[in-house]
Design a protein around this motif. Sequence first.
Motif, short mmCIF file in Angstrom:
data_model
loop_
_atom_site.label_atom_id
_atom_site.label_comp_id
_atom_site.label_asym_id
_atom_site.label_seq_id
_atom_site.Cartn_x
_atom_site.Cartn_y
_atom_site.Cartn_z
N VAL A 89 0.84 -1.20 0.00
CA VAL A 89 0.00 0.00 0.00
C VAL A 89 0.87 1.25 0.00
CG1 VAL A 89 -1.61 1.34 1.42
CG2 VAL A 89 -2.02 -1.08 1.03
N VAL A 90 1.93 1.25 0.81
CA VAL A 90 2.84 2.41 0.85
C VAL A 90 3.55 2.57 -0.50
CG1 VAL A 90 4.90 3.37 1.94
CG2 VAL A 90 3.16 2.26 3.33
N GLY A 119 1.14 4.04 -2.98
CA GLY A 119 0.96 5.46 -2.75
C GLY A 119 2.12 6.28 -3.30
N VAL A 141 1.87 6.26 -7.13
CA VAL A 141 0.84 7.17 -7.62
C VAL A 141 1.35 8.61 -7.55
CG1 VAL A 141 -1.43 8.13 -7.06
CG2 VAL A 141 -1.10 5.66 -7.16
N ALA A 142 2.04 8.96 -6.46
CA ALA A 142 2.58 10.31 -6.34
C ALA A 142 3.63 10.58 -7.41
CB ALA A 142 3.18 10.50 -4.95
#
Length: 62
Positions: free
Chosen positions: A43-44, A47, A50-51
């Motif tokens: 999940v990290v 994220g 995506v950034a």
Amino acid sequence: MKALLSSKPVLWFLFLFNLAVAAVAPFAVDGGQGLLTSAGMAVVAAGAGVALVQGRGRRTQG
């Protein structure tokens, strides 16, 4: 702190390191703890990925 965490080198580090840990965790830790560790790190990594992708379209002004 936000400027540091949103810089490209830090995002790349978060993405690659957490992706590697997510891939290795189920083999290094037995049972549900390994699976939950892998899921949390994935999940990290997602994220951060995506950034990185969102930041690709933005141009810095100044």
